[in-house]
Design a protein around this motif. Structure first.
Motif, PDB file in Angstrom:
ATOM      1  N   LEU A  35       0.825  -1.210   0.000  1.00  0.00           N
ATOM      2  CA  LEU A  35       0.000   0.000   0.000  1.00  0.00           C
ATOM      3  C   LEU A  35       0.862   1.264   0.000  1.00  0.00           C
ATOM      4  N   PHE A  36       1.933   1.244   0.806  1.00  0.00           N
ATOM      5  CA  PHE A  36       2.805   2.412   0.851  1.00  0.00           C
ATOM      6  C   PHE A  36       3.510   2.617  -0.478  1.00  0.00           C
ATOM      7  N   GLY A  37       3.963   1.510  -1.114  1.00  0.00           N
ATOM      8  CA  GLY A  37       4.613   1.634  -2.418  1.00  0.00           C
ATOM      9  C   GLY A  37       3.676   2.197  -3.464  1.00  0.00           C
ATOM     10  N   LEU A  38       2.436   1.691  -3.504  1.00  0.00           N
ATOM     11  CA  LEU A  38       1.466   2.227  -4.462  1.00  0.00           C
ATOM     12  C   LEU A  38       1.172   3.700  -4.185  1.00  0.00           C
ATOM     13  N   ALA A  98       4.160  10.310  -6.409  1.00  0.00           N
ATOM     14  CA  ALA A  98       5.245  10.798  -7.261  1.00  0.00           C
ATOM     15  C   ALA A  98       4.713  11.239  -8.615  1.00  0.00           C
ATOM     16  N   TRP A  99       3.823  10.434  -9.179  1.00  0.00           N
ATOM     17  CA  TRP A  99       3.244  10.806 -10.483  1.00  0.00           C
ATOM     18  C   TRP A  99       2.474  12.117 -10.369  1.00  0.00           C
ATOM     19  N   LEU A 100       1.677  12.268  -9.298  1.00  0.00           N
ATOM     20  CA  LEU A 100       0.926  13.506  -9.114  1.00  0.00           C
ATOM     21  C   LEU A 100       1.868  14.682  -8.885  1.00  0.00           C
ATOM     22  N   LEU A 101       2.981  14.451  -8.174  1.00  0.00           N
ATOM     23  CA  LEU A 101       3.941  15.523  -7.934  1.00  0.00           C
ATOM     24  C   LEU A 101       4.580  15.986  -9.237  1.00  0.00           C
ATOM     25  N   VAL A 102       4.998  15.032 -10.075  1.00  0.00           N
ATOM     26  CA  VAL A 102       5.611  15.387 -11.356  1.00  0.00           C
ATOM     27  C   VAL A 102       4.636  16.174 -12.215  1.00  0.00           C
ATOM     28  N   ARG A 103       3.379  15.678 -12.254  1.00  0.00           N
ATOM     29  CA  ARG A 103       2.383  16.389 -13.053  1.00  0.00           C
ATOM     30  C   ARG A 103       2.150  17.797 -12.493  1.00  0.00           C
ATOM     31  N   ALA A 104       2.074  17.924 -11.168  1.00  0.00           N
ATOM     32  CA  ALA A 104       1.823  19.236 -10.574  1.00  0.00           C
ATOM     33  C   ALA A 104       2.973  20.197 -10.847  1.00  0.00           C
ATOM     34  N   VAL A 154      15.243  11.799  -9.362  1.00  0.00           N
ATOM     35  CA  VAL A 154      15.341  11.825  -7.897  1.00  0.00           C
ATOM     36  C   VAL A 154      14.280  10.923  -7.263  1.00  0.00           C
ATOM     37  N   LEU A 155      13.057  10.999  -7.796  1.00  0.00           N
ATOM     38  CA  LEU A 155      11.971  10.186  -7.231  1.00  0.00           C
ATOM     39  C   LEU A 155      12.201   8.704  -7.464  1.00  0.00           C
ATOM     40  N   TRP A 156      12.687   8.338  -8.662  1.00  0.00           N
ATOM     41  CA  TRP A 156      12.937   6.919  -8.940  1.00  0.00           C
ATOM     42  C   TRP A 156      14.037   6.365  -8.048  1.00  0.00           C
ATOM     43  N   ALA A 157      14.932   7.213  -7.623  1.00  0.00           N
ATOM     44  CA  ALA A 157      15.960   6.745  -6.695  1.00  0.00           C
ATOM     45  C   ALA A 157      15.449   6.722  -5.257  1.00  0.00           C
ATOM     46  N   ALA A 158      14.544   7.647  -4.911  1.00  0.00           N
ATOM     47  CA  ALA A 158      14.083   7.752  -3.528  1.00  0.00           C
ATOM     48  C   ALA A 158      12.980   6.747  -3.199  1.00  0.00           C
ATOM     49  N   ILE A 159      12.108   6.465  -4.179  1.00  0.00           N
ATOM     50  CA  ILE A 159      10.965   5.588  -3.889  1.00  0.00           C
ATOM     51  C   ILE A 159      11.404   4.198  -3.434  1.00  0.00           C
ATOM     52  N   PRO A 160      12.298   3.488  -4.136  1.00  0.00           N
ATOM     53  CA  PRO A 160      12.710   2.165  -3.637  1.00  0.00           C
ATOM     54  C   PRO A 160      13.306   2.221  -2.235  1.00  0.00           C
ATOM     55  N   ALA A 161      14.109   3.267  -1.968  1.00  0.00           N
ATOM     56  CA  ALA A 161      14.686   3.382  -0.629  1.00  0.00           C
ATOM     57  C   ALA A 161      13.602   3.579   0.421  1.00  0.00           C
ATOM     58  N   LEU A 162      12.598   4.390   0.124  1.00  0.00           N
ATOM     59  CA  LEU A 162      11.500   4.587   1.067  1.00  0.00           C
ATOM     60  C   LEU A 162      10.682   3.328   1.267  1.00  0.00           C
ATOM     61  N   VAL A 163      10.454   2.566   0.175  1.00  0.00           N
ATOM     62  CA  VAL A 163       9.696   1.307   0.286  1.00  0.00           C
ATOM     63  C   VAL A 163      10.439   0.321   1.174  1.00  0.00           C
TER      64      VAL A 163
END
Length: 436
Positions: A20-23, A29-35, A148-157
């Motif tokens: 759930l956290f990964g999704l 992240a997608w919403l942030l990039v779009r915003a 940056v997000l693609w590198a941070a998301i796996p670490a956060l997961v």
């Protein structure tokens, strides 16, 4: 290290939280990039609109196109002044001033942010002011954010998975302690209990529930031991009596005494047979909570039992029509046991009555005996319980009759209680639901 079960709660909770956290992170992240992208684009468009407003003010005030002064802006922004297209005059681009790019110097083929603004020149007529800015810087900024997000998301997961694993382990630690504790409790240690924390949370509630279950198990085991002990004692008496009488008769042979010996042995055998039958009925009542649902006239059933041969006459003038659903054999056992118990303790009078009041039936049995002290009115419903005045073996029962009565009445959705009779002795009152 002991391997964890594949479907353990800790594994399932950790997997669910991580998934759930990964999704949520991916969606965020997608919403942030779009915003960010939309915000930067709106900033570029707003800047372009401001520049075009400044140009339109000059055009509408009659400033010649070749004398237009461009406002300060990014050097990579291109401004154009276009005439509207018509069948007689195709669209054309007018380039003016050293800072207004000509058509021959248009920006290379790339993503552009284009803003248009219509205006009217006193000399040229209707014109269209156009501002075009390349989006390379916007794309570069968005791509950098994505990296940056693609590198941070796996670490956060991974971090949240480890955190969920640790928190779940801490939360389930008391459960594991309780599991080991309960597993160590045996039939000889049913008196032991689990520690209940003062947190008041679900774990404490679970410990309290398990302690309550252990209390019930301990009471059930105690009742079972008492039941076996009492049953053995009650069965031993007639067996010992039969054996003693036969041994005496064999030691002193006298053909004239054998008929009397046979009568005594038959009496003891009948007593033992009744006790075994009562024990079997109680066992069956304990095994099942289901009863037959036949339409029964309780008044007829009570009259049948009252008409049996008793030591005293049973008064039935209070018996009225009462119809209910239930097991005829079990309800007959209730009436028989109550009448037998009343006759045994009565001095000379026993009365039975049945009445119907709305959705309830009341069945009472009164006697004029000594009655039952208030302190013992609940205890007499326990198995093998006999008060001092009823302990004589010649007096009859083994203390199972009222226990069977209570169990049968409860199975039929009713209640039974003992009180003071108007006749001076005891009154046993039973309430049962009427037939629906």
């Amino acid at each position: 290290m002991k391997a964890l079960p594949a479907a353990s709660v800790r594994v399932r909770v950790t997997f669910a939280v991580t998934a759930l956290f990964g999704l949520a992170l991916i969606l965020g992240a997608w919403l942030l990039v779009r915003a960010v992208e939309q915000t930067v684009l709106r900033t570029v468009e707003q800047r372009q609109t401001g520049h075009l407003e400044a140009l339109r003010a000059q055009v509408e005030h009659g400033v010649p196109l070749d004398a237009l002064q461009l406002p300060p802006g990014p050097p990579n922004t291109q401004f154009e002044v276009r005439t509207p297209a018509s069948p007689a005059m195709p669209a054309r681009v007018l380039g003016v001033g050293p800072r207004l790019f000509l058509a021959q110097r248009r920006l290379p083929d790339t993503d552009l942010s284009t803003t248009e603004l219509a205006t009217i020149s006193p000399k040229e007529g209707r014109l269209m002011l156009v501002a075009m800015s390349p989006l390379d810087d916007v794309r570069n900024s968005v791509d950098a954010l994505k990296h940056v997000l693609w590198a941070a998301i796996p670490a956060l997961v991974v971090a949240i998975a480890l955190g969920a694993w640790w928190v779940t382990g801490r939360a389930l630690s008391p459960v594991r302690v309780m599991t080991r504790r309960v597993a160590s409790i045996t039939g000889s240690t049913l008196h032991e209990r689990l520690h209940v924390s003062s947190s008041g949370d679900e774990i404490a509630e679970l410990a309290q529930t398990m302690n309550s279950m252990l209390d019930r198990l301990e009471r059930a085991a105690q009742r079972q031991r008492e039941f076996v002990s009492d049953a053995s004692h009650e069965l031993r008496s007639p067996v010992a009596s039969i054996r003693t009488q036969l041994e005496v008769a064999l030691a002193h042979p006298d053909p004239t005494r054998w008929p009397a010996v046979a009568q005594d042995v038959l009496a003891e055998d009948a007593r033992m047979e009744k006790l075994v039958a009562d024990l079997l009925l109680l066992a069956r009542l304990d095994e099942s909570n289901a009863v037959a649902r036949d339409e029964i006239d309780l008044d007829d059933l009570v009259l049948e039992q009252a008409a049996r041969t008793w030591r005293l006459p049973v008064q039935v003038h209070g018996v009225q029509a009462a119809r209910l659903t239930g097991d005829r054999h079990q309800l007959a056992c209730v009436a028989r046991n109550l009448i037998e118990n009343a006759v045994r303790h009565a001095k000379g009078r026993v009365e039975v009555a049945t009445t119907t009041d709305g959705s309830a039936i009341r069945f009472t049995v009164d006697d004029d005996g000594e009655g039952i002290p208030r302190a013992h009115r609940t205890r007499v419903f326990e198995r093998f319980t006999r008060l001092e005045e009823g302990r004589s073996r010649d007096g009859g029962g083994a203390g199972l009759g009222l226990a069977m009565v209570r169990r049968i009445v409860e199975l039929h959705g009713g209640a039974v209680r003992i009180g003071k009779s108007p006749l001076g002795g005891a009154r046993v009152a039973i309430s049962l639901p009427t037939a629906t």
